[in-house]
Each structure stands twice: as structure tokens, then as C-alpha cells.
Motif scaffolding. Structure first.
Motif, PDB file in Angstrom:
ATOM      1  N   SER A  17      82.041 -64.607  14.274  1.00 48.74           N
ATOM      2  CA  SER A  17      82.067 -64.643  15.737  1.00 48.74           C
ATOM      3  C   SER A  17      81.733 -66.038  16.254  1.00 48.74           C
ATOM      4  N   ARG A  18      80.739 -66.656  15.648  1.00 50.80           N
ATOM      5  CA  ARG A  18      80.345 -68.005  16.075  1.00 50.80           C
ATOM      6  C   ARG A  18      81.486 -68.997  15.882  1.00 50.80           C
ATOM      7  N   GLN A  19      82.189 -68.893  14.764  1.00 53.17           N
ATOM      8  CA  GLN A  19      83.310 -69.792  14.507  1.00 53.17           C
ATOM      9  C   GLN A  19      84.440 -69.563  15.510  1.00 53.17           C
ATOM     10  N   ARG A  20      84.695 -68.294  15.842  1.00 52.62           N
ATOM     11  CA  ARG A  20      85.731 -67.987  16.830  1.00 52.62           C
ATOM     12  C   ARG A  20      85.380 -68.586  18.183  1.00 52.62           C
ATOM     13  N   GLY A  47      88.441 -63.669  22.767  1.00 52.66           N
ATOM     14  CA  GLY A  47      88.466 -62.219  22.750  1.00 52.66           C
ATOM     15  C   GLY A  47      87.112 -61.572  22.570  1.00 52.66           C
ATOM     16  N   LEU A  48      86.050 -62.329  22.712  1.00 50.58           N
ATOM     17  CA  LEU A  48      84.694 -61.791  22.602  1.00 50.58           C
ATOM     18  C   LEU A  48      84.053 -61.773  23.981  1.00 50.58           C
ATOM     19  N   PRO A  49      83.203 -60.801  24.259  1.00 52.67           N
ATOM     20  CA  PRO A  49      82.568 -60.749  25.576  1.00 52.67           C
ATOM     21  C   PRO A  49      81.609 -61.912  25.784  1.00 52.67           C
ATOM     22  N   ALA A  50      81.355 -62.218  27.040  1.00 49.97           N
ATOM     23  CA  ALA A  50      80.439 -63.316  27.359  1.00 49.97           C
ATOM     24  C   ALA A  50      79.058 -63.077  26.759  1.00 49.97           C
ATOM     25  N   ILE A  53      78.834 -64.589  23.417  1.00 45.23           N
ATOM     26  CA  ILE A  53      78.705 -66.050  23.474  1.00 45.23           C
ATOM     27  C   ILE A  53      77.265 -66.428  23.782  1.00 45.23           C
ATOM     28  N   TYR A  54      76.661 -65.736  24.738  1.00 45.72           N
ATOM     29  CA  TYR A  54      75.277 -66.050  25.099  1.00 45.72           C
ATOM     30  C   TYR A  54      74.288 -65.638  24.004  1.00 45.72           C
ATOM     31  N   TRP A  55      74.703 -64.748  23.124  1.00 45.94           N
ATOM     32  CA  TRP A  55      73.848 -64.404  21.994  1.00 45.94           C
ATOM     33  C   TRP A  55      73.738 -65.569  21.019  1.00 45.94           C
ATOM     34  N   LEU A  63      76.776 -74.805  23.917  1.00 43.39           N
ATOM     35  CA  LEU A  63      78.032 -74.534  23.214  1.00 43.39           C
ATOM     36  C   LEU A  63      78.796 -75.823  22.939  1.00 43.39           C
ATOM     37  N   ILE A  64      78.904 -76.688  23.942  1.00 45.75           N
ATOM     38  CA  ILE A  64      79.632 -77.955  23.765  1.00 45.75           C
ATOM     39  C   ILE A  64      78.930 -78.837  22.741  1.00 45.75           C
TER      40      ILE A  64
END
Length: 224
Positions: A17-20, A47-50, A53-55, A63-64
Motif C-alpha cells: 500500500s505504501r509503495q502504491r 485507489g486507496l482511501p485517504a 494514506i494518512y495511516w 508524503l512528498i
């Protein structure tokens, strides 16, 4: 499935998930820049929920910064001199420069995003900008060390000056490729840049040797 197997699968899914997320952030920021990148856009792209990403990342800046750090991971292997079996010192420098250019073509996010962030002046320093400047300093130090290996008799401080020159030139060539896209052969340009830097190194070393020679002559006792 045992608890241990479930834990391993959960960990593997987390890494995937992190790589995606990083792939999506790199793609979007490459097209839209830092300001045009948003968590919502990254979520839609990967395609992953926000919430996912915040996890993994505290916010967009986090993220950047992770995108920049991942892209930089290809650099340490590239910024290495080939062995002495390579014909000449100049050849070694050109091979290394070609390797760096290739790594930039394959993973440009480090320099592309980093330069944009570096030119910004914000009241609060972003983590992405801090990460870029720290990683850039590592690259500069490695280049200075490489120059001292190629030409050991450089004057004190000369390697650092030439490393600054090398990095500045590389920035310019990369920006030119970003402007003209594939019209610029970055590998060929970096090889030419390496030759220019190497010639400057040789000239500075020769000047140091010339000053040392004159100093030795001045200290010799004069005969009557």
C-alpha cells in the motif's frame, strides 16, 4: 492461517500500500507540481482511501518528503567511481556521471520535486524541502570526496568549490531536459559536464603545484 502468518500478510500489504501511494504521489507531483498535488488526487490515483494514506503519512508534506527520499535511494550507487581498471581518471569520472544521469532519467522525482521546493520561501520550512537539502548535501560531499580521490593534490577547499560547480551544472542540465523533454540526451550532457569539471580540477591542481614550486625556489639559499 496462524497469527504469525496473518501478521506477515498484514505487514506485506502495508508495504504494498505504501509503495502504491508513493507511486501515485510521484506521478501526480511530476505532472502538477507540489502545489497541484493533494491527498484526494493521490487517493483517486492509487485507489486507496485517504484514511490509508494518512495511516502511512502525517500529511502531504510528509508524503512528498517520502517520495524525495525514495527517489534519492538510487543515487548512492550511482555516485560511485568505477574501479581503477577503468582506463583513466577522466574515464572514471565520465562513467560515474553517466550513471548519475541514468538514475535521474529513471527516478527524477528527487531532483524534480526537490528543486521546486528548494526555490520556495515559506514562513514554515517544509519537511520535503529539508529532506531535499539534506540529501543534496550528502551528494555534494560524495562528489567532493570523489574529486580528492581522482586528484589527491588539490588545494584545501578546492574540492568543495568544484563540487558546488558540478552540482550547479547538473541542476541546469536536468532543468534543460525537463524543459525540452526527450530532446536532451542527459547521459551525453552529463558526460560532457564531467569532462569540464575534471579539466577544471586538473587546472586547479596545476596552479597549486606551480605555487608550491615557486615557494620552494624562493626558500633556496642564493649563492654568492
Amino acid at each position: 492461517m496462524t497469527r504469525q502468518q496473518a501478521t506477515r500478510r498484514k505487514r506485506a500489504n502495508g508495504v504494498e500500500s505504501r509503495q502504491r501511494i508513493l507511486d501515485a504521489a510521484a506521478a501526480i507531483s511530476g505532472e502538477r507540481g507540489y502545489e497541484g498535488t493533494s491527498i484526494a488526487a493521490v487517493s483517486a490515483h492509487c485507489g486507496l482511501p485517504a484514511s490509508s494514506i494518512y495511516w502511512h503519512f502525517k500529511d502531504k508534506d510528509d508524503l512528498i518528503a517520502a517520495v524525495i527520499e525514495r527517489s534519492f535511494a538510487t543515487w548512492p550507487a550511482a555516485v560511485e567511481l568505477p574501479g581503477e581498471e577503468t582506463d583513466t581518471s577522466l574515464d572514471r569520472a565520465r562513467v560515474m556521471a553517466a550513471n548519475v544521469a541514468t538514475s535521474l532519467v529513471e527516478a527524477p522525482d528527487f531532483l524534480r520535486l526537490g528543486l521546486v521546493l528548494a526555490l520556495e520561501r515559506r514562513p514554515t520550512e517544509s519537511r520535503g524541502r529539508t529532506a531535499f537539502l539534506q540529501l543534496r548535501a550528502i551528494a555534494r560531499t560524495k562528489i567532493a570526496e570523489m574529486l580528492r580521490v581522482l586528484v589527491p593534490n588539490l588545494a584545501e577547499g578546492a574540492a568543495e568549490i568544484l563540487a558546488d560547480y558540478a552540482v550547479a551544472g547538473a541542476d541546469g542540465l536536468f532543468i534543460q531536459r525537463e524543459i525540452d523533454n526527450d530532446a536532451v540526451d542527459l547521459v551525453a550532457m552529463f558526460e560532457l559536464h564531467a569532462q569540464s569539471v575534471f579539466e577544471a580540477v586538473i587546472r586547479m591542481a596545476a596552479r597549486k603545484a606551480g605555487r608550491a614550486s615557486r615557494s620552494d625556489s624562493a626558500r633556496k639559499p642564493q649563492c654568492c
